[in-house]
Design a protein around this motif. Structure first.
Motif, short mmCIF file in Angstrom:
data_model
loop_
_atom_site.label_atom_id
_atom_site.label_comp_id
_atom_site.label_asym_id
_atom_site.label_seq_id
_atom_site.Cartn_x
_atom_site.Cartn_y
_atom_site.Cartn_z
N VAL A 337 20.20 -15.84 -24.30
CA VAL A 337 19.02 -16.39 -23.64
C VAL A 337 19.19 -16.25 -22.12
O VAL A 337 20.24 -16.58 -21.57
N THR A 338 18.13 -15.78 -21.46
CA THR A 338 18.20 -15.46 -20.03
C THR A 338 17.75 -16.64 -19.18
O THR A 338 16.78 -17.32 -19.52
N LYS A 339 18.44 -16.84 -18.06
CA LYS A 339 17.98 -17.80 -17.08
C LYS A 339 17.13 -17.06 -16.05
O LYS A 339 17.62 -16.23 -15.29
N TYR A 340 15.82 -17.36 -16.05
CA TYR A 340 14.88 -16.70 -15.14
C TYR A 340 14.69 -17.54 -13.88
O TYR A 340 14.80 -18.77 -13.91
N SER A 341 14.38 -16.86 -12.80
CA SER A 341 13.93 -17.58 -11.61
C SER A 341 12.42 -17.74 -11.70
O SER A 341 11.74 -17.01 -12.42
N ARG A 342 11.91 -18.71 -10.98
CA ARG A 342 10.46 -18.91 -10.95
C ARG A 342 9.75 -17.65 -10.45
O ARG A 342 8.69 -17.27 -10.95
N GLN A 343 10.36 -16.97 -9.47
CA GLN A 343 9.74 -15.77 -8.92
C GLN A 343 9.63 -14.67 -9.97
O GLN A 343 8.60 -13.98 -10.06
N ASP A 344 10.66 -14.51 -10.80
CA ASP A 344 10.61 -13.52 -11.88
C ASP A 344 9.43 -13.78 -12.81
O ASP A 344 8.69 -12.86 -13.18
N LEU A 413 13.41 -18.02 -28.61
CA LEU A 413 13.53 -18.40 -27.20
C LEU A 413 14.21 -17.27 -26.44
O LEU A 413 15.35 -16.91 -26.74
N LEU A 414 13.51 -16.71 -25.47
CA LEU A 414 14.06 -15.61 -24.68
C LEU A 414 14.71 -16.08 -23.40
O LEU A 414 15.59 -15.40 -22.86
N GLY A 415 14.26 -17.22 -22.86
CA GLY A 415 14.83 -17.66 -21.60
C GLY A 415 14.31 -19.02 -21.18
O GLY A 415 13.52 -19.66 -21.88
N TYR A 416 14.77 -19.45 -20.02
CA TYR A 416 14.36 -20.74 -19.45
C TYR A 416 14.41 -20.63 -17.94
O TYR A 416 14.98 -19.68 -17.38
N CYS A 417 13.79 -21.60 -17.27
CA CYS A 417 13.77 -21.60 -15.80
C CYS A 417 14.04 -23.01 -15.30
O CYS A 417 13.38 -23.96 -15.70
N ILE A 418 15.04 -23.14 -14.42
CA ILE A 418 15.34 -24.39 -13.74
C ILE A 418 15.36 -24.09 -12.24
O ILE A 418 16.33 -23.52 -11.74
N ASP A 419 14.29 -24.42 -11.55
CA ASP A 419 14.22 -24.23 -10.11
C ASP A 419 13.88 -25.55 -9.43
O ASP A 419 13.18 -26.40 -9.99
N SER A 420 14.39 -25.72 -8.21
CA SER A 420 14.18 -26.97 -7.48
C SER A 420 12.99 -26.92 -6.54
O SER A 420 12.27 -27.89 -6.39
N ARG A 421 12.76 -25.78 -5.89
CA ARG A 421 11.69 -25.67 -4.90
C ARG A 421 10.89 -24.39 -5.15
O ARG A 421 11.42 -23.31 -4.92
N PRO A 422 9.65 -24.52 -5.58
CA PRO A 422 9.03 -25.76 -6.07
C PRO A 422 9.63 -26.17 -7.41
O PRO A 422 10.16 -25.34 -8.14
N PHE A 423 9.52 -27.46 -7.71
CA PHE A 423 10.11 -28.02 -8.92
C PHE A 423 9.53 -27.31 -10.15
O PHE A 423 8.31 -27.27 -10.35
N THR A 424 10.39 -26.75 -10.99
CA THR A 424 9.94 -25.94 -12.12
C THR A 424 10.84 -26.16 -13.32
O THR A 424 12.07 -26.12 -13.19
N ARG A 425 10.23 -26.39 -14.48
CA ARG A 425 10.93 -26.38 -15.75
C ARG A 425 10.07 -25.58 -16.73
O ARG A 425 8.95 -25.98 -17.05
#
Length: 648
Positions: A337-344, A413-425
């Motif tokens: 499972v890949t960890k994506y960035s919000r930008q991706d 489930l292919l991936g997930y995203c945990i970003d702080s700015r902006p807050f993203t789940r």
């Protein structure tokens, strides 16, 4: 002289007066500790903690609590399906001798403060969903005789300090993800001998099986049966071990201390080292110390009663979950499972403009990754200021739980995203082009769903549930199994996706500012739904309702027509009236298939007296008695065409 004795007598009375509230203070601390444990439990389907309340201030009357001399000595809440994490305050129960929480759904790590339970003799946290390392502080439990941590998700090395437990007789660590060697005896640089597990007396029983332990079996443990070491990476003949590639690919565990949920350290009063000369001074000092302890205890109780914690006190002073919550997702459990960035994901989903679904709790976007498959991205709609450490922990648990699913009839489930700015789940799933089964049954009048296609969908759902319930460990259940949880691919193959568990957690969290309700919206459907069991048996019940929905084309409940089960139960048990259940838009159906479906429905929703069935039994019944071969579909199509041509 008489005056001096009078002063001593008065001070002695004062000391006794201060000691009177000590019992109540101790009991208040225990009530406080148990209530903290309850607050950490956010699902209590069997309502076993229902009588844990502030009205009855005597915890000895609470479910699962056993007392001796008005002190809590045993807490046994096993096999109750409670879900949550273990509050650190629980380990203020200084007289606790047995802590048995076996067979639940506890998540998170084992708090290091467990080492303060000096009186503990039995610790059973087996068959839960705990993660993180085994705290070395377990080595402080000098009276412990039994430890069961089996069937969890624990990682890291075995603490050498477990060898300090000279009273330990039974140790069960099987079915985790522990790595490293089994600590035996060795001599350190200074020449001091360290015993590890090679201490006296020897263990009566131990189980290290199905981990990732390596090295050799210490000679002092060779007396144990060989099966207790199987399923590892240990070099030893005649013991079945993991494949070499499984052992080579297993990375070292994350740093133990970085994965804990930190809490403020408890302040400790230094011991008073002064040696008084007069007896009078002794009494004065004793009175001051006792008074300080009592006042501190009273202040702590008053402060706790006045405060309104969101979920647990450890988050009280936090302005942001980031102040207290380290990200802990074990990479060994993610299976690619890949960890994506919000930008991706923003690029993949065309600046998040391609919305294909929405609810009060989430937005669903369609996207396509660069050089990859089409994806469905579920973005959780919750503000950062409302995000708690408990929700973060649950989110991470959800990611690892979904990552282990790998079946043709379950959503991937292919991936997930945990970003702080902006807050993203966000959660990233494979995209299913035909939408949900609910949409086809109720928005399009089932026009694309012939009888044979519905039978294939039913068997596909049954196979998916059989996989979730019996082919993975621990089992996985769909929180709300209905036609909206079934997604259809281009060739109408069903895939089960569990979104509702997350929505339920958010709604319960928002509806109760102090703790997660145990008597909240467990079921909002009519009375015929209210008695259904949860989890695996609940899924089987819901599968029976779903079969009725697929065959009849009617929703499980609507205001105009009422509850589908109440309507259908008058027909499914009568051979002459079974056809009344069938969707009137269908031009053809198979009588034998319908009889099998009605039999399975009656079994699933317990219309017939019978022991609890399993999805393995249900799936076998459907596959053996319903023909979904191409020849059967051709026959069905030709009969439907002929019926249509002959109809007026």
């Amino acid at each position: 002289m008489n005056n001096k004795k009078l002063i001593q007598f008065q001070l002695l009375c004062l000391g006794l007066g201060l000691l009177l509230p000590v019992y109540e203070s101790v009991q208040s601390i225990e009530v406080d500790a148990l209530n903290s444990f309850k607050e950490g439990i956010f699902e209590d389907p069997l309502l076993v903690l229902r009588n844990w309340n502030d009205i009855d201030e005597d915890p000895c009357n609470w479910f699962g609590v056993t007392c001796s001399a008005n002190l809590v000595v045993k807490l046994n809440i096993s096999g109750s399906s409670i879900k949550g994490f273990i509050a650190e305050e629980l380990f203020q129960l200084s007289s606790l001798q047995e802590l048995i929480l076996h067979g639940n759904k506890l998540i998170g790590t084992i708090p290091v403060s467990i080492g303060s339970l000096k009186s503990l003799k039995v610790l059973d946290l087996g068959n839960n969903e705990l993660s993180g390392p085994i705290p070395a502080e377990l080595g402080n439990l000098v009276n412990i005789s039994k430890i069961n941590l089996g069937s969890n998700g624990l990682v890291g090395k075995l603490p050498f300090k477990l060898g300090n437990l000279e009273n330990l007789q039974d140790l069960r660590l099987d079915r985790n993800k522990l790595s490293g060697t089994i600590p035996g005896a060795y001599a350190n640089a200074s020449g001091d001998s360290k015993k590890g597990f090679c201490r006296l007396p020897p263990l009566n029983y131990a189980d290290f099986s199905y981990n990732f332990l390596s090295g050799r079996i210490p000679k002092c443990l060779e007396y144990l049966p060989r099966p207790v070491f199987r399923g590892n990476c240990i070099h030893y003949k005649d013991i079945k071990q993991r494949a070499p590639e499984k052992c080579d690919d297993f990375p070292p565990a994350n740093k133990a201390r970085d994965t804990r949920i930190p809490t403020a350290e408890k302040s400790k009063n230094p011991a008073h080292n002064s040696k008084p000369v007069w007896i009078l001074s002794v009494e004065v000092v004793t009175g001051v110390i006792v008074g300080s302890v009592v006042l501190t205890a009273i202040f702590a109780v008053v402060f706790r009663c006045k405060s309104k914690p969101y979920v647990l006190n450890m988050w009280n002073n936090s302005t942001s979950y980031k102040d207290h919550m380290a990200v802990f997702i074990d990479s060994n459990m993610l299976n690619g499972v890949t960890k994506y960035s919000r930008q991706d994901l923003e690029v993949a989903c065309e600046d998040f403009s391609n919305i294909i679904g929405s609810s009060a709790d989430s937005l669903v976007y369609k996207g396509i990754t660069k050089g990859g498959p089409e994806i469905a991205v579920i973005s959780l709609c919750i503000k950062e200021e409302h995000w708690t450490g408990y929700l973060e922990l649950y989110y991470q648990k959800e990611v690892t739980d979904l990552a282990r699913l790998n079946h043709e009839n379950t959503g991937k489930l292919l991936g997930y995203c945990i970003d702080s700015r902006p807050f993203t789940r966000m959660l990233v799933f494979e995209y299913t082009s035909n939408g949900t089964l609910y949409e086809h049954l109720h928005y399009e009048e089932g026009c694309n769903l012939s009888w044979s296609r519905r039978m294939k969908i039913i068997i596909g759902i049954a196979k998916g549930l059989q996989y979730l319930h019996t082919e993975i460990e621990p089992p996985f259940t769909i929180s709300e199994l209905n036609s909206s949880a079934v997604y259809l691919t281009e060739d109408f193959s069903p895939k089960l996706v569990d979104f509702e568990s997350w929505k339920t957690i958010i709604s319960r969290s928002e509806n109760n500012s102090r703790s997660i309700s145990h008597e909240g919206d467990i079921c909002v459907l009519p009375s015929s739904f209210e008695d259904r069991n949860l989890d695996i048996q609940g899924n089987i019940y819901s599968f029976g309702v779903l079969l009725l929905e697929i065959v009849s084309g009617r929703p499980s409940f609507c205001k105009d027509k009422g509850c589908l089960v109440d309507w259908a139960k008058d027909y499914i048990g009568k051979q002459d009236e079974m056809s009344s259940v069938v969707d009137p838009s269908l031009k053809y159906f198979n009588d034998e298939d319908l009889r099998v479906i009605c039999e399975v429905v009656a079994t699933c929703i317990h219309l017939r007296p019978r022991d609890h069935t399993s999805m393995k039994d249900v799936c076998a019944m459907l596959e053996s008695k319903i023909d979904t071969s191409p020849s059967s579909e051709m026959k069905a199509t030709s009969l439907a065409w002929a019926e249509l041509m002959l109809s007026p």
